[in-house]
Design a protein around this motif. Structure first.
Motif, PDB file in Angstrom:
ATOM      1  N   ALA A 291      15.007  18.823 -40.504  1.00 59.34           N
ATOM      2  CA  ALA A 291      13.930  18.637 -39.373  1.00 59.34           C
ATOM      3  C   ALA A 291      13.531  17.331 -39.525  1.00 59.34           C
ATOM      4  CB  ALA A 291      13.082  19.849 -39.277  1.00 59.34           C
ATOM      5  N   SER A 292      13.183  16.759 -40.342  1.00 58.94           N
ATOM      6  CA  SER A 292      12.360  15.232 -40.270  1.00 58.94           C
ATOM      7  C   SER A 292      13.131  14.340 -39.946  1.00 58.94           C
ATOM      8  CB  SER A 292      12.045  14.989 -41.697  1.00 58.94           C
ATOM      9  OG  SER A 292      13.107  14.861 -42.583  1.00 58.94           O
ATOM     10  N   ASP A 293      14.657  14.306 -40.043  1.00 60.21           N
ATOM     11  CA  ASP A 293      15.504  13.472 -39.382  1.00 60.21           C
ATOM     12  C   ASP A 293      16.332  13.553 -37.996  1.00 60.21           C
ATOM     13  OD1 ASP A 293      14.698  11.907 -41.825  1.00 60.21           O
ATOM     14  OD2 ASP A 293      16.585  12.686 -43.051  1.00 60.21           O
ATOM     15  N   ASP A 294      16.607  14.923 -37.895  1.00 63.21           N
ATOM     16  CA  ASP A 294      17.533  15.217 -36.884  1.00 63.21           C
ATOM     17  C   ASP A 294      16.825  15.688 -35.737  1.00 63.21           C
ATOM     18  OD1 ASP A 294      19.577  14.471 -38.489  1.00 63.21           O
ATOM     19  OD2 ASP A 294      19.858  16.178 -39.420  1.00 63.21           O
ATOM     20  N   LEU A 295      15.563  15.719 -35.582  1.00 64.13           N
ATOM     21  CA  LEU A 295      14.774  16.411 -34.461  1.00 64.13           C
ATOM     22  C   LEU A 295      14.007  15.408 -33.893  1.00 64.13           C
ATOM     23  CD1 LEU A 295      13.731  18.913 -32.938  1.00 64.13           C
ATOM     24  CD2 LEU A 295      11.933  19.209 -34.763  1.00 64.13           C
ATOM     25  N   ILE A 296      13.849  15.245 -32.533  1.00 66.37           N
ATOM     26  CA  ILE A 296      13.275  14.148 -31.873  1.00 66.37           C
ATOM     27  C   ILE A 296      12.672  15.085 -30.443  1.00 66.37           C
ATOM     28  CG2 ILE A 296      13.170  12.577 -30.233  1.00 66.37           C
ATOM     29  CD1 ILE A 296      15.725  11.413 -31.684  1.00 66.37           C
ATOM     30  N   VAL A 297      11.421  14.994 -30.144  1.00 64.62           N
ATOM     31  CA  VAL A 297      10.666  15.722 -29.434  1.00 64.62           C
ATOM     32  C   VAL A 297      10.299  14.677 -27.958  1.00 64.62           C
ATOM     33  CG1 VAL A 297       8.374  16.852 -28.666  1.00 64.62           C
ATOM     34  CG2 VAL A 297       9.362  17.394 -30.972  1.00 64.62           C
ATOM     35  N   LYS A 298      10.904  14.931 -27.141  1.00 65.75           N
ATOM     36  CA  LYS A 298      10.624  14.062 -25.928  1.00 65.75           C
ATOM     37  C   LYS A 298       9.658  14.697 -24.940  1.00 65.75           C
ATOM     38  CE  LYS A 298      14.940  12.228 -26.174  1.00 65.75           C
ATOM     39  NZ  LYS A 298      16.079  11.200 -25.659  1.00 65.75           N
ATOM     40  N   SER A 299       8.630  13.908 -24.230  1.00 62.89           N
ATOM     41  CA  SER A 299       7.686  14.500 -23.497  1.00 62.89           C
ATOM     42  C   SER A 299       7.170  13.507 -22.475  1.00 62.89           C
ATOM     43  CB  SER A 299       6.459  14.772 -24.476  1.00 62.89           C
ATOM     44  OG  SER A 299       5.508  15.334 -23.489  1.00 62.89           O
ATOM     45  N   PRO A 300       6.946  13.874 -21.365  1.00 63.54           N
ATOM     46  CA  PRO A 300       6.453  12.920 -20.294  1.00 63.54           C
ATOM     47  C   PRO A 300       4.998  12.374 -20.502  1.00 63.54           C
ATOM     48  CG  PRO A 300       6.238  15.251 -19.351  1.00 63.54           C
ATOM     49  CD  PRO A 300       6.915  15.205 -20.622  1.00 63.54           C
ATOM     50  N   ILE A 301       4.172  12.991 -21.230  1.00 65.56           N
ATOM     51  CA  ILE A 301       2.872  12.551 -21.618  1.00 65.56           C
ATOM     52  C   ILE A 301       2.723  12.726 -23.132  1.00 65.56           C
ATOM     53  CG2 ILE A 301       1.918  13.212 -19.283  1.00 65.56           C
ATOM     54  CD1 ILE A 301       0.654  15.782 -20.733  1.00 65.56           C
ATOM     55  N   GLU A 302       1.667  11.877 -23.661  1.00 63.36           N
ATOM     56  CA  GLU A 302       1.274  12.126 -25.159  1.00 63.36           C
ATOM     57  C   GLU A 302       0.784  13.384 -25.424  1.00 63.36           C
ATOM     58  OE1 GLU A 302      -0.927   9.495 -28.283  1.00 63.36           O
ATOM     59  OE2 GLU A 302      -0.780   8.872 -26.513  1.00 63.36           O
ATOM     60  N   HIS A 303       1.161  14.014 -26.490  1.00 64.53           N
ATOM     61  CA  HIS A 303       0.676  15.174 -27.033  1.00 64.53           C
ATOM     62  C   HIS A 303      -0.013  15.002 -28.558  1.00 64.53           C
ATOM     63  CE1 HIS A 303       1.793  18.003 -23.772  1.00 64.53           C
ATOM     64  NE2 HIS A 303       2.976  17.416 -23.845  1.00 64.53           N
ATOM     65  N   PRO A 304      -1.243  15.067 -28.634  1.00 68.69           N
ATOM     66  CA  PRO A 304      -1.815  14.679 -29.982  1.00 68.69           C
ATOM     67  C   PRO A 304      -1.402  15.750 -30.883  1.00 68.69           C
ATOM     68  CG  PRO A 304      -3.746  14.918 -28.348  1.00 68.69           C
ATOM     69  CD  PRO A 304      -2.243  15.154 -27.444  1.00 68.69           C
ATOM     70  N   GLU A 305      -0.916  16.944 -30.513  1.00 68.65           N
ATOM     71  CA  GLU A 305      -0.483  18.233 -31.293  1.00 68.65           C
ATOM     72  C   GLU A 305       0.807  17.755 -32.071  1.00 68.65           C
ATOM     73  OE1 GLU A 305      -0.718  18.956 -28.007  1.00 68.65           O
ATOM     74  OE2 GLU A 305      -2.839  19.270 -27.843  1.00 68.65           O
ATOM     75  N   VAL A 306       1.515  16.755 -31.399  1.00 64.42           N
ATOM     76  CA  VAL A 306       2.805  16.519 -31.986  1.00 64.42           C
ATOM     77  C   VAL A 306       2.883  16.376 -33.399  1.00 64.42           C
ATOM     78  CG1 VAL A 306       4.682  14.960 -32.060  1.00 64.42           C
ATOM     79  CG2 VAL A 306       3.959  15.840 -29.688  1.00 64.42           C
TER      80      VAL A 306
END
Length: 176
Positions: free
Chosen positions: A33-48
């Motif tokens: 999960a630390s290397d192979d997962l990317i979260v894409k979002s239109p806005i910045e989420h501090p919870e990420v």
């Protein structure tokens, strides 16, 4: 074994967070999960940062190494060039005068730190890099995307996790 890229789209951030937590808790072959997962979002989420976990920041080590090596290299080059003239008459002055050398050493200390910091930032950011193989224009407007890289044999497990959490769309691409 070839890798498969999968992009799952979600309407809200809570669904994406529940998928990420399940991916972290599930043992999937060929997936970290630390290397192979990317979260894409239109806005910045501090919870990420909270649910993805803190990523290590290593740029400060590049700065330290660059500054020390720049300062030491400058001092030894300056002192070495002055020591080459030891056979000339100095009139009672030292062969390597420290006060004027410290000014140039300080300048190279800063210059080495700056150059290696920029290089370290590019290395830590993974630049230059190939763009991600999957993209959806919906991620730029209002949806959250999870881009995952996994082995071919484990793609079914990932697809079932995405559909269990009501993914709006799942895209797949096989890389070599």
């Amino acid at each position: 074994m070839s890798k498969r890229y999968m992009l799952a789209l979600y309407n809200n951030f809570e669904d994406a967070e529940s998928v990420v937590s399940e991916l972290r808790n599930t043992e999937i072959k060929g997936f970290k999960a630390s290397d192979d997962l990317i979260v894409k979002s239109p806005i910045e989420h501090p919870e990420v940062a909270r649910f993805l976990g803190e990523k290590p920041v290593n740029v400060q080590w590049f700065t330290l190494i660059g500054a020390l090596s720049g300062g030491l290299l400058a001092f030894f080059l300056i002192a070495g060039s002055q020591a080459n003239f030891y056979s000339q008459m100095k009139g009672g002055k030292p062969i390597v005068p420290f006060p004027p050398d410290f000014v140039l050493t300080y300048e190279m200390f800063i210059l080495g730190g700056v150059y290696i910091t920029v290089l370290g930032f590019l290395i830590c950011a993974g630049l230059p890099a190939r763009r991600s193989p999957l993209y959806s224009a919906k991620v730029s407007t209002d949806q959250i995307g999870l881009l995952v890289k996994v082995d071919d044999g484990s793609a079914g497990i990932l697809r079932s996790i995405f559909t269990k959490h009501q993914a709006l769309e799942i895209q797949e691409e096989v890389s070599k």
